[in-house]
Write a protein that holds these residues in place. Structure first.
Motif, short mmCIF file in Angstrom:
data_model
loop_
_atom_site.label_atom_id
_atom_site.label_comp_id
_atom_site.label_asym_id
_atom_site.label_seq_id
_atom_site.Cartn_x
_atom_site.Cartn_y
_atom_site.Cartn_z
N ALA A 112 5.38 -2.89 3.73
CA ALA A 112 5.11 -1.67 4.59
C ALA A 112 6.63 -0.75 4.66
CB ALA A 112 4.63 -1.94 5.96
N SER A 113 6.18 0.58 4.91
CA SER A 113 7.29 1.53 4.96
C SER A 113 8.14 1.20 6.30
CB SER A 113 6.70 2.95 5.04
OG SER A 113 7.82 3.67 5.74
N PRO A 114 9.53 1.46 6.40
CA PRO A 114 10.19 1.27 7.38
C PRO A 114 9.82 2.25 8.70
CG PRO A 114 11.65 2.35 5.73
CD PRO A 114 10.19 1.72 5.14
N LEU A 115 9.22 3.35 8.29
CA LEU A 115 8.73 4.27 9.22
C LEU A 115 7.61 3.81 10.16
CD1 LEU A 115 8.33 7.59 7.10
CD2 LEU A 115 10.28 7.05 8.76
N ALA B 201 -3.37 1.96 8.24
CA ALA B 201 -4.33 2.75 8.06
C ALA B 201 -4.60 4.03 7.06
CB ALA B 201 -5.24 2.88 9.30
N GLU B 202 -3.35 4.49 7.21
CA GLU B 202 -3.15 5.82 6.61
C GLU B 202 -2.74 5.60 5.10
OE1 GLU B 202 -0.10 7.34 9.16
OE2 GLU B 202 -1.50 8.89 10.01
N CYS B 203 -2.76 4.43 4.73
CA CYS B 203 -2.16 4.11 3.33
C CYS B 203 -3.35 3.56 2.40
CB CYS B 203 -1.20 2.67 3.29
SG CYS B 203 0.13 3.41 4.17
N GLU B 204 -3.39 3.61 1.16
CA GLU B 204 -4.43 3.20 0.18
C GLU B 204 -3.69 1.93 -0.63
OE1 GLU B 204 -5.61 6.28 -2.22
OE2 GLU B 204 -6.80 7.09 -0.69
N PRO C 173 0.79 -1.24 -0.02
CA PRO C 173 0.04 -0.04 -0.10
C PRO C 173 0.83 1.28 -0.15
CG PRO C 173 -0.08 -0.90 2.43
CD PRO C 173 0.69 -2.09 1.27
N SER C 174 0.38 2.43 -0.61
CA SER C 174 1.13 3.50 -0.87
C SER C 174 0.41 4.67 0.09
CB SER C 174 1.28 4.10 -2.24
OG SER C 174 -0.04 4.12 -2.64
N GLU D 70 12.22 -1.57 3.98
CA GLU D 70 10.97 -2.20 3.96
C GLU D 70 10.75 -3.26 5.18
OE1 GLU D 70 10.88 -3.48 -0.13
OE2 GLU D 70 10.75 -5.71 0.43
N LEU D 71 9.54 -3.12 5.54
CA LEU D 71 9.09 -4.34 6.38
C LEU D 71 8.29 -5.13 5.83
CD1 LEU D 71 8.17 -1.93 9.68
CD2 LEU D 71 10.41 -2.67 8.93
N LEU D 72 8.21 -6.35 5.98
CA LEU D 72 7.39 -7.32 5.17
C LEU D 72 6.77 -8.08 6.43
CD1 LEU D 72 9.98 -8.88 3.03
CD2 LEU D 72 8.28 -7.08 2.30
N PHE D 73 5.30 -8.23 6.12
CA PHE D 73 4.48 -8.90 7.41
C PHE D 73 3.76 -10.17 6.42
CE2 PHE D 73 5.03 -4.62 8.77
CZ PHE D 73 5.14 -4.92 10.08
#
Length: 323
Positions: A128-131, A104-107, A91-92, A158-161
């Motif tokens: 997901a972003s590393p932030l 939740a802030e991503c699309e 998601p961006s 990056e973070l991968l779940f």
């Protein structure tokens, strides 16, 4: 990082190729690499022009097993009732968000889509972003089996779940640093519960300093790393470690302490006649820029000046880098 994700899926699935849906196809870099292990890959992208660019590039690269669907992730899930081996989603950030701190802030909003995603696949891979905060992101998801913190040349990318339907155990955390030369360190693996249960002793600086790589720091393996490598933490909030001897295969930077010095321009001038050094601070009263101004030091050279605090006092060390 795309190759890392492909290798991850290759280890999880005993039988290849797979049917994979990339719900956020974009320029198609991840899609292209996934197509190497896919029987068929769906590239889902609402921007028709962007998708056409991806299609062109994929064909030039010889990828012919990709189907292109010009729609949103939400519409694709509603229209396609088949089950995929893997659904991948990256998601961006939304247009009105300069920085993103939650999914939740991503699309598209992955937490809102979870039910639909798990209806279409047993295995979800979410980038997901590393932030993002790892613990909060894990809580916003469901059935997280593995978390991968991926860095390239010591920069967290990056973070991968990895979510597996009906999994109810604790997520295993993997921290890896990929080198642009093509190799990577072995992932450091741990559990958050084990990290929290470890009691640490602290010490004053010994002969060597050790700084974990960016993935380890982001993953929060501050205590667990001392159980794998013979190093000792300097202080609770100082993410530097020390040891009497050289530690082989340490996943990070290693420094030999040449001497502990005073934070005084005259003392530094006698040690560094050209007044050049690489300056670092870790839990130190001064920032890097402030310390350079105080010591009248310029960037450069092969020596390091590292300011840090132990549990008892602050130090400035003149060091040479080992790795």
């Amino acid at each position: 990082t795309a190759l890392y994700k492909v290798n991850l899926l290759s280890k999880i699935f005993a039988e290849l190729p797979l049917e994979i849906a990339d719900l956020t196809g974009g320029f198609g870099i991840d899609s292209f690499f996934f197509s190497r292990i896919a029987k068929k890959l769906w590239h889902v992208e609402p921007n028709a022009e962007l998708q056409e660019l991806a299609r062109h590039n994929h064909l030039q690269l010889g990828a012919t097993n990709i189907e292109y669907v010009n729609t949103t992730a939400e519409s694709f899930l509603q229209a396609h009732k088949k089950e995929f081996a893997v659904i991948y989603i990256d998601p961006s950030r939304r247009l009105n968000h300069k920085k993103v701190f939650s999914l939740a802030e991503c699309e598209p909003s992955v937490p809102l889509l979870l039910d639909g995603l798990f209806e279409r696949s047993k295995t979800l891979l979410i980038k997901a972003s590393p932030l993002l905060d790892i613990s909060a992101t894990t809580q916003s998801l469901r059935s997280v089996k593995q978390i991968h913190v991926v860095s390239v040349d010591n920069e967290c990318k990056e973070l991968l779940f990895l979510c597996v339907r009906d999994f109810s155990g604790e997520a295993e955390i993997h921290a890896v640093n990929i080198l642009s030369k093509g190799s990577s360190s072995d992932p450091f693996t741990f559990f958050a519960s084990a990290e929290q249960s470890i009691s640490l002793a602290f010490t004053e600086p010994l002969n060597y300093l050790y700084e974990p790589n960016a993935s380890l720091l982001k993953a929060g393996a501050f205590k667990s790393i001392t159980k794998t490598f013979p190093i000792v933490k300097l202080a609770p909030s100082t993410h530097l470690y020390t040891a009497e001897g050289l530690v082989n295969n340490f996943p990070g930077r290693m420094f030999k302490i040449e001497q502990l010095v005073k934070s005084d321009p005259k003392a530094i001038e006698s040690l560094l006649p050209d007044r050049k050094a690489n300056v670092l601070t870790r839990n130190y009263p001064l920032s890097v820029d402030d310390l350079k101004k105080r010591l009248k030091v310029l960037d450069g050279g092969s020596q390091y000046l590292i300011g840090f605090s132990s549990a008892k006092q602050k130090y400035l060390a003149l060091c040479s880098r080992i790795q």
